[in-house]
Design a protein around this motif. Structure first.
Motif, PDB file in Angstrom:
ATOM      1  N   PHE A   1       8.186 -29.820  32.505  1.00 55.16           N
ATOM      2  CA  PHE A   1       8.257 -28.640  31.641  1.00 55.16           C
ATOM      3  C   PHE A   1       9.133 -28.860  30.409  1.00 55.16           C
ATOM      4  CE2 PHE A   1       6.984 -27.320  35.785  1.00 55.16           C
ATOM      5  CZ  PHE A   1       6.015 -26.364  35.547  1.00 55.16           C
ATOM      6  N   ASP A   2       9.556 -30.083  30.190  1.00 58.98           N
ATOM      7  CA  ASP A   2      10.475 -30.363  29.088  1.00 58.98           C
ATOM      8  C   ASP A   2       9.863 -30.128  27.705  1.00 58.98           C
ATOM      9  OD1 ASP A   2      12.627 -30.908  30.700  1.00 58.98           O
ATOM     10  OD2 ASP A   2      12.360 -33.087  30.650  1.00 58.98           O
ATOM     11  N   ASP A   3       8.540 -30.100  27.607  1.00 57.57           N
ATOM     12  CA  ASP A   3       7.898 -29.953  26.301  1.00 57.57           C
ATOM     13  C   ASP A   3       7.442 -28.526  25.998  1.00 57.57           C
ATOM     14  OD1 ASP A   3       5.898 -29.882  28.215  1.00 57.57           O
ATOM     15  OD2 ASP A   3       4.468 -31.019  27.016  1.00 57.57           O
ATOM     16  N   LEU A   4       7.895 -27.545  26.780  1.00 54.96           N
ATOM     17  CA  LEU A   4       7.446 -26.170  26.569  1.00 54.96           C
ATOM     18  C   LEU A   4       7.940 -25.602  25.239  1.00 54.96           C
ATOM     19  CD1 LEU A   4       7.984 -24.395  30.009  1.00 54.96           C
ATOM     20  CD2 LEU A   4       5.826 -25.097  28.968  1.00 54.96           C
ATOM     21  N   PRO A   5       7.087 -24.810  24.573  1.00 56.27           N
ATOM     22  CA  PRO A   5       7.554 -24.078  23.389  1.00 56.27           C
ATOM     23  C   PRO A   5       8.534 -22.973  23.803  1.00 56.27           C
ATOM     24  CG  PRO A   5       5.146 -23.954  23.634  1.00 56.27           C
ATOM     25  CD  PRO A   5       5.681 -24.666  24.824  1.00 56.27           C
ATOM     26  N   ASP A   6       9.185 -22.358  22.830  1.00 57.15           N
ATOM     27  CA  ASP A   6      10.279 -21.409  23.087  1.00 57.15           C
ATOM     28  C   ASP A   6       9.944 -20.273  24.052  1.00 57.15           C
ATOM     29  OD1 ASP A   6      12.044 -22.813  21.555  1.00 57.15           O
ATOM     30  OD2 ASP A   6      11.798 -21.564  19.778  1.00 57.15           O
ATOM     31  N   LEU A   7       8.875 -19.545  23.819  1.00 59.57           N
ATOM     32  CA  LEU A   7       8.586 -18.370  24.642  1.00 59.57           C
ATOM     33  C   LEU A   7       8.337 -18.725  26.110  1.00 59.57           C
ATOM     34  CD1 LEU A   7       8.408 -15.325  24.584  1.00 59.57           C
ATOM     35  CD2 LEU A   7       5.993 -15.528  23.984  1.00 59.57           C
TER      36      LEU A   7
END
Length: 110
Positions: free
Chosen positions: A68-74
Motif C-alpha cells: 500500500f506504499d504507493d496509495l494516493p492521499d485520500l
C-alpha cells in the motif's frame, strides 16, 4: 487509621492517573496518525503500531503493509484511519487479548 489528608491525596492522584490514561486513549483513537508526505504507508503503520503496543502492552503483527506504499492521499488516509480504528477496537474489546494481527490485502479492484 492513617492520615485522612494523605488518603485523600492518594485517591486524587489515582483519579488523576485514570483521567490521564483516558485522555491519552481518546487522543490515540481520535487524532489521525501523522503521515508526512513522502513517508511510506508501511512506515507509518509500523511506527504507530509500535506506539500502540507500547501504550497497551498488546503485541501487534502486521502483514501486507508494503503493498500500500504507493496509495494516493485520500485512500492512504482512509487506510490509516481504518487500521487505527481496528486497533482501537482490539484494545477496547479485547481486554484479555495479548496480541492482534493486522492483515492488509490489495485486490485488483483496489
Amino acid at each position: 487509621p492513617g492520615d485522612p489528608v494523605s488518603g485523600m491525596l492518594r485517591d486524587e492522584a489515582a483519579s488523576l492517573r485514570e483521567t490521564m490514561t483516558a485522555v491519552r486513549d481518546w487522543t490515540f483513537a481520535t487524532r489521525p496518525w501523522p503521515s508526512p508526505e513522502g513517508e511510506a504507508v508501511s512506515a507509518v503503520l509500523r511506527r504507530e503500531i509500535g506506539r500502540f503496543a507500547d501504550r497497551t502492552g498488546m503485541a501487534v503483527a502486521i502483514d501486507g503493509a508494503e503493498g500500500f506504499d504507493d496509495l494516493p492521499d485520500l485512500p492512504r488516509t482512509a487506510l490509516l484511519r481504518i487500521a487505527q480504528e481496528a486497533l482501537t477496537n482490539a484494545a477496547k474489546h479485547g481486554r484479555c487479548a495479548s496480541g492482534a494481527r493486522l492483515s492488509l490485502e490489495r485486490t485488483e479492484r483496489e
